[in-house]
Scaffold this active site. Sequence first.
Site, short mmCIF file in Angstrom:
data_model
loop_
_atom_site.label_atom_id
_atom_site.label_comp_id
_atom_site.label_asym_id
_atom_site.label_seq_id
_atom_site.Cartn_x
_atom_site.Cartn_y
_atom_site.Cartn_z
CD GLN A 113 -2.67 1.41 2.64
OE1 GLN A 113 -1.89 1.62 3.56
NE2 GLN A 113 -3.93 1.06 2.44
CE1 TYR A 183 -4.49 8.01 6.45
CE2 TYR A 183 -2.59 7.29 5.48
CZ TYR A 183 -3.41 7.27 6.22
OH TYR A 183 -3.09 6.41 7.45
#
Length: 413
Positions: A113, A183
Amino acid sequence: MTASEPHPEDTAKDPAPDLLAPARLGPLTLRNRIIKAATFEGVTHNALVSDELIEYHRRPAAGGIGMTTVAYCAVAPEGRTERHQIHMRPEAVPGLRRLTDAVHAEGAAVCAQIGHAGPVADPVSNRLPALAPSRYVSRAGLRVVRAATPDDIARITRAHARAARTAVESGFDAVEIHLGHNYFASSFLSPRLNKRKDGYGGSLANRAKVARGVARAVRDEVGDEIAITAKLNMDDGVPGGFWLDESLRTAAWLEEDGSLDALELTAGSSLLNPMYLFRGGAPVRDFAANFPQPLRLGIRLVGDRFLRAYPYQEAYLLDSARQFRAALTMPLILLGGVADRETAERAMAEGFEFVAMGRAVLREPGLVDRFAADRAAGRETRSLCIHCNRCMPTIYSGTRCVLVDPEPLRTRR
């Protein structure tokens, strides 16, 4: 009707794919359709791979998972949520290669990720400034988070491409681009966080430029060498945030761009409402125990205002995800309350190509093997996870199910 029940409008004529049979994900073939979701491991000392991290991912690989996802591999030093997290750089490659070799030896694939934490990053821990679409004062430490410049955006976009190349060099089979949870890319999508007046703010088309640009940069860098997926919020779970209608349009653009092999659907804001994704217990006291006084007392007194509890049910994101399945043709990964085999098979019947599991596999790394054994024996498979979420505060010493592993493998120094 609950989210876990079949949808009456499901008119698919083709038989549902077999959950436990091999399946294609871009250029990759997985041994089954079950993915270990990215869950922060809390064992990356000095921002490098540790033996504990390898074991964390080897165990579900040995337990039958199709692919395990390493979280969280930041694309830049300031993009970490705290300084112990891995950031993708040449020094990390030898350890990452040991990890991918260990997972492959158990027959599973492994995904990295990659992303930039943006406003979720801890500037005190990182000793670097956090970045957001617009300047604001963070509730964490009451510090000013500065607005990213166009040069910052370009640099971070290039950093995603370099991180994907590092993943290839490290032996990963796939990367998952983090476009969720407020994010960096997700914060640009949010009308609540993005107040910019330039070409990256205002309309959804402008706010989606970062997410689309990052995905395009990764595809241009690695082509079909590895699979490319992304984690996208369906909604932020906060007033004024990114919501379903805009997420559907963004997902359609990502599909049109051809940058992704699959999309994993998520929800919630690590910055403003973290429990919206997880559902179940909100272990405020367990979180508080990780902090010194007087902060510990403060968290115990008012922590429930931030760690809001939401009731758990199987497949709790399915109702929203169905709208994406109806609108898109690209492969979709269903996340959120997929803990029992029957739920995963129902997802296949409704047209989802893969399911992602987090807490259930943390509780029982061999759960997928049990899926196969129970199905062969004609038994149902119910996860042993009780969704108490007491695993969440263990990120400070090594993420684990406290009902199984009350002590960490090694306390982080």
